[in-house]
Design a protein around this motif. Structure first.
Motif, PDB file in Angstrom:
ATOM      1  N   ARG A   1       0.829  -1.205   0.000  1.00 42.85           N
ATOM      2  CA  ARG A   1       0.000   0.000   0.000  1.00 42.85           C
ATOM      3  C   ARG A   1       0.863   1.255   0.000  1.00 42.85           C
ATOM      4  N   PHE A   2       0.372   2.288  -0.702  1.00 43.76           N
ATOM      5  CA  PHE A   2       1.056   3.586  -0.698  1.00 43.76           C
ATOM      6  C   PHE A   2       0.051   4.680  -0.369  1.00 43.76           C
ATOM      7  N   ASP A   3       0.441   5.551   0.578  1.00 42.10           N
ATOM      8  CA  ASP A   3      -0.420   6.672   0.958  1.00 42.10           C
ATOM      9  C   ASP A   3       0.464   7.883   1.186  1.00 42.10           C
ATOM     10  N   TRP A   4       0.170   8.971   0.480  1.00 44.60           N
ATOM     11  CA  TRP A   4       0.969  10.183   0.630  1.00 44.60           C
ATOM     12  C   TRP A   4       0.982  10.684   2.078  1.00 44.60           C
ATOM     13  N   THR A   5      -0.085  10.450   2.813  1.00 43.46           N
ATOM     14  CA  THR A   5      -0.198  10.985   4.175  1.00 43.46           C
ATOM     15  C   THR A   5       0.448  10.097   5.218  1.00 43.46           C
ATOM     16  N   GLU A   6       0.952   8.918   4.820  1.00 36.99           N
ATOM     17  CA  GLU A   6       1.570   7.991   5.767  1.00 36.99           C
ATOM     18  C   GLU A   6       2.960   7.607   5.264  1.00 36.99           C
ATOM     19  N   GLU A   7       3.975   8.271   5.790  1.00 33.96           N
ATOM     20  CA  GLU A   7       5.342   7.991   5.337  1.00 33.96           C
ATOM     21  C   GLU A   7       5.750   6.544   5.609  1.00 33.96           C
ATOM     22  N   SER A   8       5.102   5.905   6.560  1.00 39.20           N
ATOM     23  CA  SER A   8       5.441   4.516   6.869  1.00 39.20           C
ATOM     24  C   SER A   8       5.128   3.580   5.713  1.00 39.20           C
ATOM     25  N   THR A   9       4.321   4.032   4.735  1.00 46.25           N
ATOM     26  CA  THR A   9       3.992   3.184   3.579  1.00 46.25           C
ATOM     27  C   THR A   9       4.957   3.386   2.420  1.00 46.25           C
ATOM     28  N   TRP A  10       5.877   4.320   2.537  1.00 44.95           N
ATOM     29  CA  TRP A  10       6.701   4.671   1.391  1.00 44.95           C
ATOM     30  C   TRP A  10       7.809   3.656   1.117  1.00 44.95           C
ATOM     31  N   ASP A  11       8.478   3.193   2.156  1.00 44.04           N
ATOM     32  CA  ASP A  11       9.688   2.400   1.948  1.00 44.04           C
ATOM     33  C   ASP A  11       9.418   1.106   1.185  1.00 44.04           C
ATOM     34  N   GLU A  12       8.382   0.386   1.565  1.00 40.95           N
ATOM     35  CA  GLU A  12       8.146  -0.908   0.930  1.00 40.95           C
ATOM     36  C   GLU A  12       7.834  -0.758  -0.547  1.00 40.95           C
ATOM     37  N   VAL A  13       7.047   0.259  -0.906  1.00 38.51           N
ATOM     38  CA  VAL A  13       6.677   0.422  -2.306  1.00 38.51           C
ATOM     39  C   VAL A  13       7.851   0.941  -3.128  1.00 38.51           C
ATOM     40  N   LEU A  14       8.806   1.612  -2.480  1.00 39.98           N
ATOM     41  CA  LEU A  14       9.989   2.131  -3.170  1.00 39.98           C
ATOM     42  C   LEU A  14      11.121   1.118  -3.256  1.00 39.98           C
ATOM     43  N   ASP A  15      11.054   0.055  -2.481  1.00 37.80           N
ATOM     44  CA  ASP A  15      12.156  -0.903  -2.430  1.00 37.80           C
ATOM     45  C   ASP A  15      12.398  -1.536  -3.798  1.00 37.80           C
ATOM     46  N   GLY A  16      13.620  -1.422  -4.303  1.00 39.59           N
ATOM     47  CA  GLY A  16      13.984  -2.031  -5.572  1.00 39.59           C
ATOM     48  C   GLY A  16      13.572  -1.263  -6.799  1.00 39.59           C
ATOM     49  N   VAL A  17      13.115  -0.019  -6.634  1.00 37.74           N
ATOM     50  CA  VAL A  17      12.600   0.768  -7.755  1.00 37.74           C
ATOM     51  C   VAL A  17      13.724   1.591  -8.384  1.00 37.74           C
ATOM     52  N   ASP A  18      13.729   1.661  -9.705  1.00 35.26           N
ATOM     53  CA  ASP A  18      14.695   2.466 -10.450  1.00 35.26           C
ATOM     54  C   ASP A  18      14.177   3.860 -10.782  1.00 35.26           C
ATOM     55  N   ALA A  19      12.882   3.950 -11.116  1.00 32.62           N
ATOM     56  CA  ALA A  19      12.317   5.222 -11.564  1.00 32.62           C
ATOM     57  C   ALA A  19      10.880   5.329 -11.051  1.00 32.62           C
ATOM     58  N   VAL A  20      10.428   6.560 -10.815  1.00 34.05           N
ATOM     59  CA  VAL A  20       9.082   6.788 -10.301  1.00 34.05           C
ATOM     60  C   VAL A  20       8.382   7.867 -11.129  1.00 34.05           C
ATOM     61  N   TYR A  21       7.158   7.558 -11.548  1.00 34.09           N
ATOM     62  CA  TYR A  21       6.274   8.583 -12.099  1.00 34.09           C
ATOM     63  C   TYR A  21       5.473   9.135 -10.929  1.00 34.09           C
ATOM     64  N   VAL A  22       5.688  10.407 -10.622  1.00 36.46           N
ATOM     65  CA  VAL A  22       5.169  11.006  -9.400  1.00 36.46           C
ATOM     66  C   VAL A  22       3.942  11.852  -9.706  1.00 36.46           C
ATOM     67  N   VAL A  23       2.796  11.398  -9.220  1.00 34.68           N
ATOM     68  CA  VAL A  23       1.540  12.138  -9.304  1.00 34.68           C
ATOM     69  C   VAL A  23       1.049  12.347  -7.886  1.00 34.68           C
TER      70      VAL A  23
END
Length: 305
Positions: free
Chosen positions: A64-86
């Motif tokens: 899960r990813f939620d802009w209002t919960e920084e605790s959700t950021w690390d797992e979704v970013l793990d192993g990522v090369d590039a991000v389309y940020v909306v």
């Protein structure tokens, strides 16, 4: 296209990650807002490119990813090369630049190399968020856009077209509406290809139309009468509240629309050609395609922003 081997994700993702290539040579791209107007188009194009693992970040996704919960950021970013940020609700919202700065720095710390930010024209808050991404240490690209043509077919103005009246605090100011397919093409190029880092692509369509002119073209395409009704900012905010929007959010949107539709963004740019080497798609062509796909059929259910 860049990429590096990722062994840590094997068995750890569900349907929100699409493996389309040998992991050793693939690029992993995270698409935030991946079910929205531009995001789902970016996802579709990435899946067709090959050698790309696509991960969709959302509150209902896994992980899960939620802009209002920084605790959700690390797992979704793990192993990522590039991000389309909306960013939701809008880069112009109070505090969005601080959130964007925190996210961009965290992404870089976790090994993300490229950030491609969807931004808006003429918004001071969005400009601050852009600066936060540019100073993060990533290879960055800003995709700064005019109003989407798809606002009329997939977003908050779709029902207005069906009802026959488009009410906005825009006066007679022209807007060079840009097609979401062009935005997605530029975003994918910036995510995967070389030569786009450090660039700000300001995207518009090939001509500017007033909302009255847009309504006239929509009338022709849909076969129903569509008119434009200019309303003052305060009246528009009150209309949004009547339709169920919280007063704070309604006030913000009314102020934002009045600002970006004051003439500052009426000029055309050549960002699509700069990024892709081709001209942007015209408003008329985009709405004809939308009509052919049933965008304004009363039974049509359209996706979110």
């Amino acid at each position: 296209m860049f990429g590096r081997g990722r062994g840590c994700l094997a068995g750890g993702m569900t349907a929100d990650t699409v493996n389309t290539a040998n992991e050793k040579n693939s690029t992993t791209v995270l698409v935030l807002g991946g079910t929205g107007k531009t995001g789902r188009r970016v996802v579709s194009r990435l899946r067709r490119r090959g050698n790309v693992e696509v991960r969709v970040g959302s509150r209902s996704g896994r992980p899960r990813f939620d802009w209002t919960e920084e605790s959700t950021w690390d797992e979704v970013l793990d192993g990522v090369d590039a991000v389309y940020v909306v960013y939701a609700p809008d880069l112009g919202a109070p505090g969005a630049d601080e959130v964007m700065g925190s996210f961009a720095r965290r992404a870089v710390a976790l090994g993300v190399r490229r950030l491609v930010l969807l931004s808006g024209r003429g918004e001071e808050g969005a400009a601050r968020a852009e600066r936060a991404v540019r100073t993060s240490g990533a290879e960055w690209t800003v995709v700064r856009c005019a109003w989407f043509v798809q606002a009329f077919s997939e977003d908050f103005l779709r029902d207005a077209v069906v009802d026959g009246t488009i009410a906005l605090p825009a006066g007679e100011v022209p807007e060079p509406f840009v097609d979401a397919d062009d935005i997605a093409d530029v975003a994918v190029a910036a995510l995967l290809d070389d030569g786009h880092a450090g660039r700000v692509y300001e995207l518009t369509g090939p001509r500017a139309l007033t909302f009255a002119e847009a309504a006239a073209e929509l009338s022709e395409v849909t076969g129903r009468e569509v008119r434009y009704a200019p309303v003052p900012e305060a009246e528009y905010g009150a209309m949004l509240v009547e339709h169920g929007l919280p007063e704070v959010e309604a006030t913000f949107l009314a102020e934002l629309f009045s600002t970006v539709l004051d003439g500052r963004n009426a000029h055309l740019t050549d960002g699509v050609r700069e990024a892709l080497g081709r001209p942007p798609r015209d408003f008329g062509e985009a709405v004809r395609d939308a009509a052919a796909q049933g965008a304004w059929d009363l039974a049509t259910v359209t996706p979110g922003a």
